[in-house]
Write an enzyme that holds these catalytic residues in place. Structure first.
Site, PDB file in Angstrom:
ATOM      1  N   GLU A 120       8.948   4.163   1.518  1.00 14.69           N
ATOM      2  CA  GLU A 120       7.893   3.737   2.433  1.00 14.69           C
ATOM      3  C   GLU A 120       7.195   2.502   1.879  1.00 14.69           C
ATOM      4  O   GLU A 120       7.508   2.032   0.783  1.00 14.69           O
ATOM      5  CB  GLU A 120       6.893   4.882   2.667  1.00 14.69           C
ATOM      6  CG  GLU A 120       7.522   6.063   3.388  1.00 14.69           C
ATOM      7  CD  GLU A 120       6.575   7.217   3.625  1.00 14.69           C
ATOM      8  OE1 GLU A 120       7.064   8.279   4.011  1.00 14.69           O
ATOM      9  OE2 GLU A 120       5.355   7.071   3.423  1.00 14.69           O
ATOM     10  N   ARG A 141       0.148  -1.185   3.927  1.00 14.29           N
ATOM     11  CA  ARG A 141      -0.261  -0.879   5.301  1.00 14.29           C
ATOM     12  C   ARG A 141      -1.302  -1.840   5.863  1.00 14.29           C
ATOM     13  O   ARG A 141      -1.272  -2.153   7.055  1.00 14.29           O
ATOM     14  CB  ARG A 141      -0.796   0.557   5.364  1.00 14.29           C
ATOM     15  CG  ARG A 141       0.325   1.576   5.276  1.00 14.29           C
ATOM     16  CD  ARG A 141      -0.200   2.991   5.227  1.00 14.29           C
ATOM     17  NE  ARG A 141       0.934   3.920   5.289  1.00 14.29           N
ATOM     18  CZ  ARG A 141       0.820   5.230   5.158  1.00 14.29           C
ATOM     19  NH1 ARG A 141      -0.367   5.776   4.944  1.00 14.29           N
ATOM     20  NH2 ARG A 141       1.887   6.005   5.227  1.00 14.29           N
ATOM     21  N   HIS A 191      -6.217   5.787  10.206  1.00 12.44           N
ATOM     22  CA  HIS A 191      -5.338   6.791   9.607  1.00 12.44           C
ATOM     23  C   HIS A 191      -5.989   7.546   8.461  1.00 12.44           C
ATOM     24  O   HIS A 191      -5.922   8.769   8.399  1.00 12.44           O
ATOM     25  CB  HIS A 191      -4.075   6.088   9.115  1.00 12.44           C
ATOM     26  CG  HIS A 191      -3.007   7.009   8.591  1.00 12.44           C
ATOM     27  ND1 HIS A 191      -2.549   8.101   9.302  1.00 12.44           N
ATOM     28  CD2 HIS A 191      -2.310   6.995   7.428  1.00 12.44           C
ATOM     29  CE1 HIS A 191      -1.605   8.714   8.594  1.00 12.44           C
ATOM     30  NE2 HIS A 191      -1.453   8.076   7.451  1.00 12.44           N
ATOM     31  N   ARG A 221      -4.610   3.181   0.339  1.00  9.62           N
ATOM     32  CA  ARG A 221      -3.753   4.256  -0.168  1.00  9.62           C
ATOM     33  C   ARG A 221      -2.271   3.910  -0.050  1.00  9.62           C
ATOM     34  O   ARG A 221      -1.819   3.436   0.987  1.00  9.62           O
ATOM     35  CB  ARG A 221      -4.029   5.562   0.595  1.00  9.62           C
ATOM     36  CG  ARG A 221      -3.070   6.681   0.229  1.00  9.62           C
ATOM     37  CD  ARG A 221      -3.464   7.985   0.864  1.00  9.62           C
ATOM     38  NE  ARG A 221      -3.293   8.042   2.293  1.00  9.62           N
ATOM     39  CZ  ARG A 221      -2.122   8.198   2.926  1.00  9.62           C
ATOM     40  NH1 ARG A 221      -0.986   8.263   2.240  1.00  9.62           N
ATOM     41  NH2 ARG A 221      -2.079   8.285   4.237  1.00  9.62           N
TER      42      ARG A 221
END
Length: 524
Positions: free
Chosen positions: A112, A272, A329, A364
């Site tokens: 990821e 992200r 999120h 994160r």
């Protein structure tokens, strides 16, 4: 000798990891305001990050965590959590947790955003959170009682320590549950924003309750927007895991042009915050953005949950394009705790997303959240076992009529709209000031805990956190990780490195945290 009692508020992975680690010499009540299936943990698709391959290591995993965290992580918290996490993941494997494997029986490992190596262990394809909740519930002893549809209304603080929880049952009846220790594990504040990945029940309860009790809050300006929610006709239908991009999907616009080309060396697997801003920019210019999944041949079997979401939303997997948009999120900040989950309030612990541990920094790393849950759940359990039983409370229990909230005279949807319009992915001083003033001008009514409804409680919690998040975002005049100010778009290490914006009952302060180290690794 009487049993010591513990109340756990929340029933996600952190809460259940804690409860599963407490021995039968304690009485444990795990209470959740909805069903045990209603938590962010059950929605977690990606998996649990841990170094498993011979060419991987805990230190490489730590490097990736620090890189994603943009020079705002506490290095000791990162190293300790990843080492502990490795041990606990090994324990899950020994307990026959159903991690996915390939045909030869080897663990199937996903990749990821911002991970340099394949290290995401997953279960049920994209149902890791669900499987973890099921596994942890199966490990609860008879000394653990699960109370569904019971809401924590306030914490009881007496003699300077936490002594219990005011709760409301599904009929609205209020009563006081006494406890030797209270553990808050009720998630973050996703429902502050119109489009989010969170369960409907996640309304900042733990953060607000802890603050009311006298705990400190930190890093509330660092909000992670997941780049890819399945959004159709302005409505979010659910999360499309980053693991989809890890398996080869790419972000494209309506003309088939790659969105991440020329923006970051990691392209679609950049951190992200970078990917979310790139998509946000495209959408702001009137383009549509899609995940091109055409090169993933076994999409339905690898991602059954996402395939089902697409089907329900009327999106054809066969066409190979899923319409996506970023959504709130994860909150990197929260209640300031030490490595054991202890707050500034004696006998009050906070774990999971509600806690600010220093592990995540300003952003994160993907699949570090379930890891955090199992690590800090276990640690809080170990710490409580090492604590002496508190002395009995002196004096009489308070009356619910004397415990009050200021409830804003507005609607949750109005707060969500203001936060989404003015305090989301891209922020400016003018827009933040606008929402801050709107929140502060809000008329309120005073309601006691006996009379307050669940809806009013949630509204009060979200309003409180919205005010604090906005104030923090205004104060931090730089961009870092999940906090992006277009009027000051670069990190400012000279003025902001290692500094945390902290909310206390006495007001806001800026604190230098010596454990935060500069980190400038370059991903290759």
């Amino acid at each position: 000798m009487s049993h010591q009692t513990i109340i756990v508020v929340g029933a996600g992975a952190a809460a259940l990891s804690f409860a599963a680690s407490i021995p039968p010499s304690y009485e444990v009540v795990v209470m959740t305001k909805a069903s045990v299936k209603d938590s962010n943990s059950t929605l977690a698709q990606g998996g649990i990050a841990s170094a498993v391959l011979p060419r991987d290591s805990w230190s490489l995993h730590a490097d990736d965590t620090l890189y994603a965290g943009c020079g705002h992580n506490q290095i000791e918290a990162v190293h300790d959590a990843i080492k502990d996490g490795q041990r606990l993941v090994d324990e899950l494997i020994l307990q026959h947790f159903p991690f996915d494997t390939d045909e030869s029986g080897k663990l199937s490992l996903g990749k990821e955003g911002a991970h340099s190596v394949n290290r995401i262990l997953h279960a049920g394809g994209d149902a890791t959170g669900q499987e973890l909740i099921r596994h942890l519930i199966g490990r609860l002893g008879p000394h653990v009682v699960l109370k569904e549809y019971e809401t924590a209304a306030d914490l009881w603080i007496e003699d300077g320590r936490c002594c219990g929880v005011w709760t409301k049952d599904s009929r609205g009846k209020t009563f006081l549950r006494k406890a030797d220790f209270v553990v808050l594990a009720a998630g973050g504040c996703g429902n502050l924003f119109q489009i989010n990945t969170n369960n409907r029940s996640v309304t900042s309860d733990a953060i607000s309750l802890a603050y009311r009790a006298g705990a400190e809050l930190a890093d509330l300006e660092f909000v992670q927007f997941h780049p890819t929610l399945l959004v159709k006709d302005g409505r979010a239908h659910g999360l499309v895991s980053e693991a989809v991009r890890g398996e080869g999907a790419v972000l494209i616009d309506e003309n088939g042009q790659r969105v991440m080309e020329g923006i970051h060396s990691l392209l679609d697997l950049a951190p992200r915050d970078v990917v979310s801003r790139a998509i946000h920019q495209k959408l702001a210019c009137g383009s549509s953005v899609f995940l091109d999944i055409s090169r993933i041949s076994d999409f339905k079997s690898r991602f059954p949950t996402i395939s089902s979401l697409c089907e329900k939303a009327g999106i054809s997997i066969e066409e190979g394009r899923i319409p996506v948009s970023p959504g709130m999120h994860f909150l990197m900040g929260g209640v300031s705790v030490n490595k054991w989950g202890e707050t500034a309030v004696p006998n009050l612990f906070v774990i999971g997303e509600a806690a600010c541990t220093g592990f995540h920094g300003a952003n994160r790393l993907a699949s570090n959240s379930l890891l955090e849950c199992i690590v800090f759940g276990r640690r809080a359990a170990e710490r409580i076992q090492a604590c002496q039983k508190p002395e009995p409370v002196r004096g009489q229990s308070p009356q619910p009529e004397n415990v009050t909230y200021s409830v804003p005279l507005t609607d949750v949807k109005d707060i969500q709209k203001q936060m989404t319009d003015y305090a989301a992915i891209v922020r400016t001083e003018d827009e933040l000031t606008k929402v801050k003033e709107w929140l502060e001008r809000m008329p309120v009514q005073i309601v006691n805990v006996k009379e307050i409804t669940i809806e009013q409680l949630e509204l009060a919690h979200l309003w409180q956190t919205a005010k604090q998040m906005t104030a923090s975002a205004l104060l931090r005049t730089e961009s870092r990780g999940g906090h992006y100010r277009s009027d000051c778009p670069a990190p400012d290490d000279k003025n902001w490195h290692g500094k945390q914006i902290v909310h206390t009952k006495g007001g806001i302060k800026i604190r230098q945290n010596e454990g935060i180290v500069k980190y400038a690794a370059v991903h290759t």
